[in-house]
Scaffold this motif. Structure first.
Motif, mmCIF file in Angstrom:
data_model
loop_
_atom_site.group_PDB
_atom_site.id
_atom_site.type_symbol
_atom_site.label_atom_id
_atom_site.label_comp_id
_atom_site.label_asym_id
_atom_site.label_seq_id
_atom_site.Cartn_x
_atom_site.Cartn_y
_atom_site.Cartn_z
ATOM 1 N N THR A 185 0.887 -1.288 0.000
ATOM 2 C CA THR A 185 0.054 0.092 0.018
ATOM 3 C C THR A 185 0.960 1.159 0.112
ATOM 4 O OG1 THR A 185 -0.085 -0.037 2.515
ATOM 5 C CG2 THR A 185 -2.249 -1.162 1.202
ATOM 6 N N LYS A 186 2.005 1.196 0.460
ATOM 7 C CA LYS A 186 3.029 2.320 0.312
ATOM 8 C C LYS A 186 3.702 2.548 -1.107
ATOM 9 C CE LYS A 186 2.369 3.228 5.030
ATOM 10 N NZ LYS A 186 1.702 4.456 5.310
ATOM 11 N N ASP A 187 3.758 1.492 -1.711
ATOM 12 C CA ASP A 187 4.503 1.764 -3.062
ATOM 13 C C ASP A 187 4.096 1.311 -4.461
ATOM 14 O OD1 ASP A 187 4.789 -0.864 -2.932
ATOM 15 O OD2 ASP A 187 6.799 -1.246 -2.781
ATOM 16 N N THR A 188 2.660 1.362 -4.406
ATOM 17 C CA THR A 188 1.635 0.866 -5.547
ATOM 18 C C THR A 188 0.571 1.511 -5.549
ATOM 19 O OG1 THR A 188 2.685 -1.400 -5.057
ATOM 20 C CG2 THR A 188 0.804 -1.172 -6.708
ATOM 21 N N VAL A 189 0.316 2.083 -6.854
ATOM 22 C CA VAL A 189 -1.185 2.859 -7.054
ATOM 23 C C VAL A 189 -1.554 2.071 -8.488
ATOM 24 C CG1 VAL A 189 -0.485 5.009 -5.784
ATOM 25 C CG2 VAL A 189 0.030 4.637 -8.262
ATOM 26 N N PRO A 190 -2.956 2.390 -8.661
ATOM 27 C CA PRO A 190 -3.264 1.698 -10.008
ATOM 28 C C PRO A 190 -2.556 2.483 -11.122
ATOM 29 C CG PRO A 190 -5.252 2.385 -8.527
ATOM 30 C CD PRO A 190 -3.893 2.901 -8.175
ATOM 31 N N ASN A 191 -2.371 1.631 -12.322
ATOM 32 C CA ASN A 191 -1.703 2.162 -13.367
ATOM 33 C C ASN A 191 -2.442 3.167 -14.017
ATOM 34 O OD1 ASN A 191 -0.364 2.347 -16.088
ATOM 35 N ND2 ASN A 191 0.492 0.276 -15.708
ATOM 36 N N SER A 192 -1.594 4.446 -14.262
ATOM 37 C CA SER A 192 -2.406 5.495 -14.957
ATOM 38 C C SER A 192 -2.703 5.327 -16.544
ATOM 39 C CB SER A 192 -1.514 6.649 -14.813
ATOM 40 O OG SER A 192 -0.041 6.793 -15.305
ATOM 41 N N HIS A 193 -1.880 4.424 -17.092
ATOM 42 C CA HIS A 193 -2.273 3.993 -18.377
ATOM 43 C C HIS A 193 -3.583 3.483 -18.486
ATOM 44 C CE1 HIS A 193 2.009 5.431 -19.676
ATOM 45 N NE2 HIS A 193 2.181 5.093 -18.192
ATOM 46 N N LEU A 194 -4.084 3.110 -17.461
ATOM 47 C CA LEU A 194 -5.402 2.471 -17.584
ATOM 48 C C LEU A 194 -6.420 3.185 -16.876
ATOM 49 C CD1 LEU A 194 -4.272 -1.305 -16.321
ATOM 50 C CD2 LEU A 194 -4.992 -0.627 -18.507
ATOM 51 N N ALA A 195 -6.195 4.471 -16.898
ATOM 52 C CA ALA A 195 -7.266 5.222 -16.125
ATOM 53 C C ALA A 195 -8.359 5.705 -17.181
ATOM 54 C CB ALA A 195 -6.650 6.494 -15.762
ATOM 55 N N ASN A 196 -9.496 5.875 -16.600
ATOM 56 C CA ASN A 196 -10.617 6.316 -17.555
ATOM 57 C C ASN A 196 -10.779 7.741 -17.077
ATOM 58 O OD1 ASN A 196 -11.450 3.624 -18.655
ATOM 59 N ND2 ASN A 196 -12.306 2.897 -16.561
ATOM 60 N N GLY A 197 -11.899 8.321 -17.848
ATOM 61 C CA GLY A 197 -11.794 9.880 -17.422
ATOM 62 C C GLY A 197 -12.573 10.107 -16.213
ATOM 63 N N ASP A 198 -13.245 9.167 -15.638
ATOM 64 C CA ASP A 198 -14.344 9.401 -14.600
ATOM 65 C C ASP A 198 -13.626 9.017 -13.176
ATOM 66 O OD1 ASP A 198 -14.158 6.493 -14.679
ATOM 67 O OD2 ASP A 198 -16.200 6.293 -15.001
ATOM 68 N N GLY A 199 -12.136 8.650 -13.294
ATOM 69 C CA GLY A 199 -11.349 8.307 -11.960
ATOM 70 C C GLY A 199 -11.629 6.876 -11.572
#
Length: 182
Positions: free
Chosen positions: A139-153
């Motif tokens: 949880t401290k070093d991982t976030v969802p991949n921005s290359h998979l982001a939709n426009g609605d969050g």
């Protein structure tokens, strides 16, 4: 009798799975989804998972000393950190307990992993991958991949990542003062 042969083979497979030495190193910052997936997979496959409340190196030393483990099957792939110089079979690194690393998917691409998991097999995987995570640490070093982001969050599932070189884009690079990999 075909039915008897199938039942016998299934029984042998279940017995073999029960003999596998499986282990987990839970950490304070683990995603709850990872811990749940380990528990669900253990139940599904009839595995007994040893939980080590120590560091990875000490846990490996215990497995080798107390269980006589000589080889470990890993999911390392060439694109992973620390995979340089590894092959299908390779000894552990200098300074680590001695064992043979078995890397059956070392030369698999990101898309090949997803094809194996999803095409006609319906194999289980951690639900974080359906929420846009493509490489999971903690949880401290991982976030969802921005290359998979939709426009609605929201985020598309990991298997929809097109540019495989962006697999680790959701990992925070501790060496670069906490910046996200691009």
């Amino acid at each position: 009798d075909g039915d008897g042969d199938g039942a016998a083979a299934e029984g042998e497979a279940s017995a073999a799975m029960a003999r596998l030495c499986t282990f987990f190193f839970p950490q304070a910052n683990d995603f709850e989804e990872i811990t749940s997936f380990v528990e669900e997979a253990a139940r599904m496959y009839g595995l007994t998972v040893t939980h080590f409340k120590t560091d990875f190196k000490a846990g490996l030393e215990t497995l080798i000393r107390d269980r006589g483990i000589r080889a470990m099957v890993l999911g390392t792939r060439f694109g992973d950190p620390n995979a340089a110089g590894q092959a299908y079979f390779c000894p552990s690194s200098e300074g680590w307990p001695p064992f043979m690393r078995v890397n059956p998917v070392i030369d698999w691409s990101y898309s090949e992993v997803w094809r194996f998991l999803t095409l006609g097999r319906g194999l289980p995987y951690c639900r974080l991958y359906d929420a846009g995570y493509t490489s999971v640490g903690n949880t401290k070093d991982t976030v969802p991949n921005s290359h998979l982001a939709n426009g609605d969050g929201t985020y598309r599932p990991a298997h929809e990542l097109v540019e495989e070189s962006q697999e680790r884009a959701g990992r925070i690079d501790k060496k670069k003062n906490g910046s996200q990999n691009k």
